[in-house]
Design an enzyme around this catalytic site. Structure first.
Site, PDB file in Angstrom:
ATOM      1  N   GLU A   1      12.472  20.446  13.792  1.00 25.83           N
ATOM      2  CA  GLU A   1      13.125  19.258  13.215  1.00 25.83           C
ATOM      3  C   GLU A   1      13.362  18.305  14.369  1.00 25.83           C
ATOM      4  O   GLU A   1      14.294  18.496  15.151  1.00 25.83           O
ATOM      5  CB  GLU A   1      14.453  19.674  12.574  1.00 25.83           C
ATOM      6  CG  GLU A   1      14.329  20.700  11.482  1.00 25.83           C
ATOM      7  CD  GLU A   1      13.678  20.139  10.235  1.00 25.83           C
ATOM      8  OE1 GLU A   1      13.349  20.907   9.331  1.00 25.83           O
ATOM      9  OE2 GLU A   1      13.500  18.902  10.167  1.00 25.83           O
TER      10      GLU A   1
ATOM     11  N   CYS B   1      19.316  11.899  13.642  1.00 25.05           N
ATOM     12  CA  CYS B   1      17.860  11.718  13.578  1.00 25.05           C
ATOM     13  C   CYS B   1      17.443  11.000  12.313  1.00 25.05           C
ATOM     14  O   CYS B   1      16.275  10.653  12.158  1.00 25.05           O
ATOM     15  CB  CYS B   1      17.183  13.069  13.654  1.00 25.05           C
ATOM     16  SG  CYS B   1      17.755  14.103  12.330  1.00 25.05           S
TER      17      CYS B   1
END
Ligand SMILES: NC(=O)C1=CN([C@@H]2O[C@H](COP(=O)(O)OP(=O)(O)OC[C@H]3O[C@@H](n4cnc5c(N)ncnc54)[C@H](O)[C@@H]3O)[C@@H](O)[C@H]2O)C=CC1
Ligand SMILES: O=C(O)[C@H](O)CS(=O)(=O)O
Length: 484
Positions: free
Chosen positions: A256, A290
């Site tokens: 990720e 993010c």
């Protein structure tokens, strides 16, 4: 000293092997509060041998953990979740102290983190196989799902609890053991979760939490063949390194990585809602997520009207000590993060960007930065293509839907994206056209345990949460049997 109702939650040792230990050479690392720079405590800087011992211990107990029934593992996970709920306020205080985010966000993250434990406690009971219709009278084809084995997790500082449980919960539910390396900036949330896991009765060695030099720990966790799986959340740069280090032992990977989220406001959007959604996406965790809106595209015909609404909301945000109720934006995590934001802004202004509001440090603390809006962005500016990871909203203008989609996709990243429009034919076209793992439509907040979280392109691969998340921690076995 932190004022915790349960002082045992501030653990300054690692959860390794049979319990809590210092580094075997007594080396330690200070952990500081990013708002005031004060030392919260210290963590061990484990030696190479310490880390190797944790791998051996995890490997030694994994099969016994896998031999438990899914319900037995679920019961232990639920007890862990109950203890987290019972200690939620202390855990939030600890998180704000080490990461800086507002206490309201820390409370929210603890709820989000715990949702993964409760979700996967149940998903572990639904890891089904298949029986496939025989291809010949004497043959039987059976599919089994089994735990992948010993796992490792390396996690970032921006979500010190949720990134731990989003990996540990499915791993344990599936029958795996896990060694967790939290970010050195924010280890105490992970260690506190370890305290409560132990209290819940999760056996020693099933969850281990290691701290120390990242590259030393990473070399061992990526290089040891007994570790079958690595789950990493962090920057794309480090993700590439870890992926390469895992290649010699062909580990199963979940990555990720970084993001560069477009946030598109079409002329048919509800502008008030779009501005609210942009505030929520852009300034959550001081822009250090993010999935934050990183490039904001506003259709030309409504640009001035939208900016008026948005800038007023930005200027109403309160910057300060995250430990104080009512603060919206805490400090950046460290000096490097501050200097990166300042450099991106300076480069943009030098190349012609217009500063609408903010753009400077806030007097609240050395790492506090005012929420910022800049316009007149051109593609030669670093801020037009880099992940900002700070409270800076960069405004681009577009004319047509095709232009917006093309610009939004013009990046190596593909994690989250957002658009506001009330035209559902357009919503289908834009959703199908955006090259991202996650699409937020008329909302700036997309994260939940029930939906698959993950990216495409250089934002990584694998999915966390949802019914898909358990697949990252199992292997599929095909049994072909001749029963004649
Ligand atoms: N896609 C996602 O879900 C997320 C992505 N990120 C990305 O991570 C970055 C910010 O977080 P950071 O913690 O600064 O990222 P980072 O990539 O520098 O660090 C992440 C973790 O990796 C560890 N690490 C760093 N170098 C290592 C090495 N050589 N070997 C082993 N471990 C190593 C760090 O100690 C930390 O625990 C941003 O780019 C952000 O977009 C952060 C959170 C979520
Ligand atoms: O680290 C992050 O940015 C998180 O993955 C984002 S979220 O899941 O908390 O939204």
């Amino acid at each position: 000293m932190l004022k915790l109702s349960n002082p045992d939650l501030l653990k300054q040792q690692c959860l390794i092997k049979d319990g809590w230990h210092d580094s075997s050479n007594a080396a330690s690392i200070d952990v500081t509060n990013p708002f005031n720079g004060k030392i919260i405590g210290t963590i061990p800087s484990l030696t190479e041998q310490d880390i190797k011992d944790t791998v051996a211990y995890s490997h030694a107990v994994q099969q016994e953990w896998a031999a438990k029934t899914a319900q037995e593992r679920a019961d232990l996970l639920q007890k862990w979740a109950d203890l987290i709920d019972a200690n939620k306020e202390d855990l939030a205080i600890l998180m704000t102290a080490e990461q800086g985010k507002p206490i309201s966000e820390s409370r929210g993250e603890m709820g989000y983190a715990n949702s993964f434990i409760r979700w996967f406690a149940e998903e572990g009971k639904r890891i089904y196989g298949d029986v496939i219709p025989a291809t010949k009278a004497q043959l039987r084809h059976v599919i089994l799902k089994q735990p992948v084995g010993v796992c490792a997790a390396i996690t970032p500082w921006n979500f010190p609890a949720a990134m731990i449980t989003r990996k540990a919960a499915p791993a344990l539910a599936a029958g795996c053991t896990i060694i967790i390396k939290p970010a050195t900036e924010t280890p105490f949330s992970a260690l506190a979760l370890g305290v409560l896991a132990e209290q819940a009765g999760i056996p020693a060695g099933v969850i281990q939490v290691v701290t120390g030099k990242s590259s030393v720990i990473g070399d061992i966790l990526t290089g040891d063949a007994r570790i079958q799986k690595l789950s990493f959340t962090g920057s794309t740069e480090v993700g590439r390194t870890l992926m390469a280090q895992c290649a010699p032992t062909v580990k199963k990977l979940s990555l990720e990585l970084g993001g560069n989220a477009p946030f598109i406001v079409f002329d048919d959007a509800n502008l008030e809602k779009a501005a609210e959604g942009l505030i929520a996406s852009k300034f959550r965790n001081a822009g250090q997520t993010c999935v934050c809106a990183n490039r904001i595209y506003v259709q030309a015909s409504i640009k001035e009207q939208f900016l008026d609404i948005f800038v007023k909301k930005v200027q109403a945000l309160k910057v300060g000590n995250g430990a104080n109720e009512g603060v919206d934006i805490g400090p950046l995590i460290n000096q490097d993060a501050l200097e990166k934001v300042q450099a991106l802004l300076q480069d943009a202004v030098d190349k012609g960007a217009k500063l609408v509001t903010g753009g400077d440090k806030n007097k609240a603390s050395e790492l506090s930065f005012n929420p910022t809006v800049i316009t007149d962005i051109s593609l030669d500016m670093d801020i037009a293509s880099e992940e900002i990871f700070g409270p800076v909203a960069t405004i681009f203008v577009f004319e047509t839907e095709e232009e917006a989609i093309r610009a939004a996709n013009d990046t190596i990243y593909g994690l989250a994206s957002y658009f506001y429009s009330r035209d559902f034919a357009r919503a289908w076209r834009v959703t199908e056209g955006l090259e991202y793992g996650i699409i937020g439509h008329n909302t700036g907040l997309i994260s939940t345990e029930v939906a698959p979280f993950g990216g495409v392109k250089q934002s990584g691969f694998g999915r966390e949460g949802s019914k898909y998340g358990i697949e990252e921690y199992v292997v599929t076995k095909y049994w072909c049997s001749d029963i004649s």
